[in-house]
Motif scaffolding. Structure first.
Motif, PDB file in Angstrom:
ATOM      1  N   VAL A  15     154.168  77.793  33.241  1.00  0.00           N
ATOM      2  CA  VAL A  15     155.079  77.877  33.621  1.00  0.00           C
ATOM      3  C   VAL A  15     155.260  75.963  33.540  1.00  0.00           C
ATOM      4  N   LEU A  16     156.663  75.467  33.195  1.00  0.00           N
ATOM      5  CA  LEU A  16     157.190  74.357  33.172  1.00  0.00           C
ATOM      6  C   LEU A  16     158.282  73.782  33.988  1.00  0.00           C
ATOM      7  N   THR A  17     157.900  72.890  34.779  1.00  0.00           N
ATOM      8  CA  THR A  17     159.029  72.933  35.385  1.00  0.00           C
ATOM      9  C   THR A  17     159.009  71.046  35.528  1.00  0.00           C
ATOM     10  N   SER A  18     160.341  71.045  35.893  1.00  0.00           N
ATOM     11  CA  SER A  18     161.005  69.711  36.765  1.00  0.00           C
ATOM     12  C   SER A  18     160.455  69.487  37.473  1.00  0.00           C
ATOM     13  N   THR A  19     160.727  67.965  37.862  1.00  0.00           N
ATOM     14  CA  THR A  19     160.729  67.553  39.740  1.00  0.00           C
ATOM     15  C   THR A  19     161.808  68.006  40.424  1.00  0.00           C
ATOM     16  N   SER A  20     162.723  68.664  39.791  1.00  0.00           N
ATOM     17  CA  SER A  20     163.338  68.820  40.852  1.00  0.00           C
ATOM     18  C   SER A  20     163.464  70.842  41.052  1.00  0.00           C
ATOM     19  N   ALA A  21     162.875  71.698  40.663  1.00  0.00           N
ATOM     20  CA  ALA A  21     162.609  73.043  40.863  1.00  0.00           C
ATOM     21  C   ALA A  21     161.596  72.823  42.085  1.00  0.00           C
ATOM     22  N   PHE A  22     162.665  73.774  42.909  1.00  0.00           N
ATOM     23  CA  PHE A  22     161.329  75.200  44.272  1.00  0.00           C
ATOM     24  C   PHE A  22     161.297  76.045  43.757  1.00  0.00           C
ATOM     25  N   PHE A  23     159.965  76.392  44.415  1.00  0.00           N
ATOM     26  CA  PHE A  23     160.049  78.051  44.505  1.00  0.00           C
ATOM     27  C   PHE A  23     160.097  78.516  45.571  1.00  0.00           C
ATOM     28  N   GLN A  24     160.887  79.907  46.136  1.00  0.00           N
ATOM     29  CA  GLN A  24     160.978  80.797  47.403  1.00  0.00           C
ATOM     30  C   GLN A  24     160.554  81.821  46.727  1.00  0.00           C
ATOM     31  N   LEU A  25     159.682  82.037  47.885  1.00  0.00           N
ATOM     32  CA  LEU A  25     160.177  83.877  48.167  1.00  0.00           C
ATOM     33  C   LEU A  25     161.258  83.820  49.661  1.00  0.00           C
ATOM     34  N   LEU A  27     157.580  82.820  55.600  1.00  0.00           N
ATOM     35  CA  LEU A  27     157.944  82.156  55.666  1.00  0.00           C
ATOM     36  C   LEU A  27     159.740  82.006  54.739  1.00  0.00           C
ATOM     37  N   GLY A  28     159.766  82.603  53.886  1.00  0.00           N
ATOM     38  CA  GLY A  28     160.507  81.746  53.249  1.00  0.00           C
ATOM     39  C   GLY A  28     160.568  80.892  52.781  1.00  0.00           C
ATOM     40  N   GLU A  29     159.934  79.953  52.838  1.00  0.00           N
ATOM     41  CA  GLU A  29     160.284  78.381  52.902  1.00  0.00           C
ATOM     42  C   GLU A  29     160.071  77.436  51.295  1.00  0.00           C
ATOM     43  N   ARG A  30     160.960  76.676  51.145  1.00  0.00           N
ATOM     44  CA  ARG A  30     160.804  76.208  49.543  1.00  0.00           C
ATOM     45  C   ARG A  30     159.410  75.208  49.562  1.00  0.00           C
ATOM     46  N   LEU A  31     159.569  75.999  47.827  1.00  0.00           N
ATOM     47  CA  LEU A  31     157.534  75.004  47.806  1.00  0.00           C
ATOM     48  C   LEU A  31     157.713  74.300  46.410  1.00  0.00           C
ATOM     49  N   PRO A  32     158.611  73.003  46.409  1.00  0.00           N
ATOM     50  CA  PRO A  32     158.679  72.104  45.576  1.00  0.00           C
ATOM     51  C   PRO A  32     157.766  72.088  44.628  1.00  0.00           C
ATOM     52  N   ALA A  33     158.446  71.792  43.500  1.00  0.00           N
ATOM     53  CA  ALA A  33     157.581  71.763  42.438  1.00  0.00           C
ATOM     54  C   ALA A  33     156.336  71.399  42.075  1.00  0.00           C
ATOM     55  N   THR A  34     156.480  69.877  42.419  1.00  0.00           N
ATOM     56  CA  THR A  34     154.574  68.931  42.035  1.00  0.00           C
ATOM     57  C   THR A  34     154.089  69.762  43.538  1.00  0.00           C
TER      58      THR A  34
END
Length: 254
Positions: free
Chosen positions: A116-126, A158-165
């Motif tokens: 998984v290659l990501t941009s700093t603009s990405a975030f992951f969220q369950l 919690l369903g919170e956003r996880l920043p790519a960094t």
């Protein structure tokens, strides 16, 4: 396959979710098409690497709640499971190139990929819990397999956003780069993979997946059972109504 762009770039097959007007939210039909494309790529000896990405501002915002057929709640889950199985089974490296949100089942699909290659603009969220659901698409195994139970539980509950960094620091993704470097970094990575020994890559992928994701089928089955029940709940239907009305749902626990 109106909502998926697919083209060959030498030995690289680039598959792009193409519903940018809804942040590449997926339907059962889109997922079925995606699984078919990935499976067919495994039968093409000229394809050495697969890349999954999203058009516009997102990788994928998850399942499309605006068009879902709630009379057949298991359909989208089973289609997502076919995608995850196809990614795992295809004897080629699959790279997710992620920018913007990778949420819900979009997060599951991204994390099912080999790199998984990501941009700093990405975030992951369950984001499932936010609409009264539980993680599916293999996320209940894929996430803790990468980052451990405690962190996985926090994301799921919690369903919170996880920043790519942070995702990179936790070991959830391979690498994070600045937005303007995403395509050059992706091209460098796919070039390396396409020039590597394909049989060795296939055997390595199979062995690592067998060692780390051996319980995938059991996890998918548990998710299907649990999610099917939740999709019939009053809480989920209240969440769909709230989503359409752009407000926060009130959950009653039934």
């Amino acid at each position: 396959m109106t909502f998926i762009d697919c083209h060959r770039d030498g030995p690289v097959l680039r598959i792009t979710l193409n519903r940018p007007h809804v942040l590449n939210a997926v339907t059962e039909g889109v997922l079925d098409d995606l699984a078919e494309l990935i499976t067919e790529a495994g039968d093409d000896p000229d394809v050495r690497v697969l890349v999954l990405s999203g058009a516009g501002r997102a990788f994928s915002s998850g399942a499309d709640l605006t068009v879902g057929d709630l009379s057949s709640p298991a359909g989208t889950i089973e289609a997502a499971n076919r995608v995850v199985r196809a990614i795992r089974a295809v004897p080629r490296p699959v790279v997710a190139a992620v920018h913007g949100p990778a949420a819900g089942v979009g997060c599951s699909i991204a994390l099912a990929c080999d790199l998984v290659l990501t941009s700093t603009s990405a975030f992951f969220q369950l984001a499932f819990v936010n609409v009264g659901l539980m993680p599916d698409g293999g996320a209940t195994l894929l996430v803790p397999a990468n980052i451990g139970r405690a962190r996985a539980m926090s994301l799921a509950l919690l369903g919170e956003r996880l920043p790519a960094t942070t995702a990179a620091q936790w070991g959830l993704v391979y690498r994070v780069v600045e937005p303007e470097q995403l395509r050059p970094a992706l091209d460098e990575l796919t070039t390396r993979l396409s020039r590597a020994a394909p049989l060795a890559l296939a055997r390595t992928k199979h062995a690592v997946n067998a060692a780390t994701l051996g319980d995938l089928e059991e996890s998918l089955a548990r998710e299907l059972t649990g999610q099917s029940a939740l999709l019939e709940s009053a809480d989920f239907h209240a969440a769909v109504t709230a989503f359409a009305e752009k407000r926060t749902p009130d959950f009653a626990g039934r």
